[in-house]
Design an enzyme around this catalytic site. Structure first.
Site, PDB file in Angstrom:
ATOM      1  N   ARG A  47       8.574  -2.317  -0.753  1.00 43.31           N
ATOM      2  CA  ARG A  47       7.939  -1.179  -0.086  1.00 43.31           C
ATOM      3  C   ARG A  47       7.285  -0.288  -1.131  1.00 43.31           C
ATOM      4  NH1 ARG A  47      10.226   2.089  -2.593  1.00 43.31           N
ATOM      5  NH2 ARG A  47       8.983   3.716  -1.625  1.00 43.31           N
ATOM      6  N   ARG A  90       2.091  -3.651   7.874  1.00 47.67           N
ATOM      7  CA  ARG A  90       2.198  -2.191   7.760  1.00 47.67           C
ATOM      8  C   ARG A  90       0.772  -1.620   7.717  1.00 47.67           C
ATOM      9  NH1 ARG A  90       6.583   0.357   4.027  1.00 47.67           N
ATOM     10  NH2 ARG A  90       6.574   1.806   5.789  1.00 47.67           N
ATOM     11  N   ASP A 235       0.153   7.037   0.500  1.00 46.83           N
ATOM     12  CA  ASP A 235      -0.121   5.723   1.089  1.00 46.83           C
ATOM     13  C   ASP A 235      -1.593   5.527   1.363  1.00 46.83           C
ATOM     14  OD1 ASP A 235       2.885   6.060   1.682  1.00 46.83           O
ATOM     15  OD2 ASP A 235       2.418   3.957   2.076  1.00 46.83           O
ATOM     16  N   ASN A 245       1.465  10.252   3.534  1.00 45.64           N
ATOM     17  CA  ASN A 245       2.622   9.838   2.727  1.00 45.64           C
ATOM     18  C   ASN A 245       3.855   9.928   3.619  1.00 45.64           C
ATOM     19  OD1 ASN A 245       3.681   8.992   0.127  1.00 45.64           O
ATOM     20  ND2 ASN A 245       4.713  10.963   0.048  1.00 45.64           N
TER      21      ASN A 245
HETATM   22  O1  MRU Z   1       7.865   3.412   3.930  1.00 48.84           O
HETATM   23  P1  MRU Z   1       7.756   3.333   2.431  1.00 48.84           P
HETATM   24  O2  MRU Z   1       9.069   3.401   1.748  1.00 48.84           O
HETATM   25  O3  MRU Z   1       6.914   2.167   1.991  1.00 48.84           O
HETATM   26  O4  MRU Z   1       6.950   4.647   2.043  1.00 48.84           O
HETATM   27  C1  MRU Z   1       6.609   4.861   0.709  1.00 48.84           C
HETATM   28  C2  MRU Z   1       5.913   6.140   0.440  1.00 48.84           C
HETATM   29  O5  MRU Z   1       5.653   6.919   1.327  1.00 48.84           O
HETATM   30  C3  MRU Z   1       5.470   6.371  -0.976  1.00 48.84           C
HETATM   31  O6  MRU Z   1       5.493   7.734  -1.279  1.00 48.84           O
HETATM   32  C4  MRU Z   1       4.047   5.840  -1.157  1.00 48.84           C
HETATM   33  O7  MRU Z   1       3.936   4.538  -0.671  1.00 48.84           O
HETATM   34  C5  MRU Z   1       3.620   5.877  -2.582  1.00 48.84           C
HETATM   35  S1  MRU Z   1       4.509   4.736  -3.585  1.00 48.84           S
HETATM   36  C6  MRU Z   1       3.870   4.848  -5.154  1.00 48.84           C
END
Ligand code: MRU
Length: 340
Positions: A47, A90, A235, A245
């Site tokens: 993730r 995703r 993201d 994010n």
């Molecule tokens: O659902 P996740 O754990 O994939 O979400 C991750 C985040 O929101 C991070 O802050 C984002 O992907 C940046 S990772 C460098």
């Protein structure tokens, strides 16, 4: 630094740290099939926006390893199927689509005989470039850190989320490397606890001073004057600087503005999406209700209560003091329509 995603020695599998098991157990796994890779991304075994892009690129190469034997149209069909399956896992992290588009271009252009090697090379380049971008983000972020900074962060935008030293955490690692005594307040990050399970684990392992707080606690710590700055990952960054994010980022940004605490976003070039005009145009992933109702492995709510569980929120550009990328520190007013 933990390596979230890398090749298996034979380049026939994507090797990951299974982040669902942390911090209780350190489990590593090979993803050998397209289904395994899709499942690992969907269930957050791997993730974080950059790590998802890297894993998807490698999984694409693995799934296409023998496609050189197909006809040109057969190869194109197979590439589209593989890419669509990975892309659908995703929707919010733009790095996933960005990495797959790169892989599709190679699949389209490479000679049949050279296809397998060309795809492995491209996925490796995506990993290596991400590692280098993380380092550069950290170097630029350092210019925003006072000595011995007290930092708040949300979710996990560290090594576990990237191919290198992270994005939000990169500046923290480099500040520690230059001898600063950095203190990091880490939001738990409900409902899936990426802050407590992953960020607290990786920072503590690196010898950084970590204080874990429940998400609702950050404003109270700011009010006590104990936070110098916030830094989070992203993201997807829209052309106007709105940032998607992890859910809870927006609340942290609102609290930071109220208390006069600078709020920084750190992300590689691959997270900027010039084709998306504003945050309102970003598709926000909705996740299963049981992530909230059975969050700690036990029933924590009536089993059939209605739940709203968006995985991400959008922080408007107006609440962001600066966006740090591998290309430098971007200050408002933001305009990422052309490039970063
Ligand atoms: O659902 P996740 O754990 O994939 O979400 C991750 C985040 O929101 C991070 O802050 C984002 O992907 C940046 S990772 C460098």
């Amino acid at each position: 630094m933990p390596e979230a995603v890398r090749w298996s020695p034979d380049h026939r599998a994507v090797h990951i740290i299974d982040q669902r098991a942390l911090p209780e157990r350190h489990v590593e796994r090979d993803l050998r099939t397209l289904d395994e890779a899709c499942d690992a991304i969907r269930t957050l075994a791997v993730r974080g926006a950059p790590a998802i892009g890297i894993a998807a690129a490698m999984a694409f190469a693995v799934a296409m390893a023998d496609a050189g034997t197909l006809s040109v149209s057969g190869r194109r069909r197979r590439a589209a199927q593989v890419s669509d399956a990975l892309r659908a896992t995703r929707p919010t992290a733009v790095n996933l689509a960005w990495a797959l588009d790169r892989m599709l271009r190679i699949a389209d252009a490479a000679d049949a005989a050279a296809l397998g090697d060309a795809l492995v090379r491209e996925a490796t380049a995506i990993l290596d470039e991400d590692r280098a971008m993380c380092r550069r983000i950290g170097e630029h972020a350092l210019s925003l850190f006072p000595a011995d900074a007290r930092v708040a962060t949300h979710c996990n935008a560290g090594a576990l989320a990237t191919g290198g030293i992270g994005t939000a955490l990169a500046g923290i690692y480099l500040a520690a490397e230059r001898g600063d005594r950095v203190r990091v307040f880490v939001d738990e990050t409900r409902p899936l606890l990426q802050g407590s399970r992953l960020t607290a684990w990786e920072l503590q392992r690196a010898g950084i001073d970590v204080v874990l707080i429940a998400d609702a606690t950050a404003p109270a710590v700011m009010r006590r004057g104990e936070i110098d700055l916030c830094v989070v990952g992203a993201d997807r960054i829209a052309a106007n600087g709105d940032v998607a994010n992890k859910i809870g980022t927006y609340a942290l940004a609102v609290a930071a503005r109220h208390h006069g605490v600078p709020f920084f976003v750190a992300a590689p070039s691959s997270t900027f999406d010039p084709a998306t005009p504003t945050g309102a145009d970003i598709v926000i992933e909705q996740r299963d209700a049981d992530e909230v109702r059975r969050g700690f492995g036990a029933l924590t709510a009536p089993p059939d209560v209605a739940v709203y569980n968006p995985a991400f929120d959008v922080t408007p550009a107006s609440l962001i003091s600066a966006i740090v990328s591998d290309r430098g520190v971007h200050r408002p007013p933001f305009d990422f329509r052309a490039s970063t």
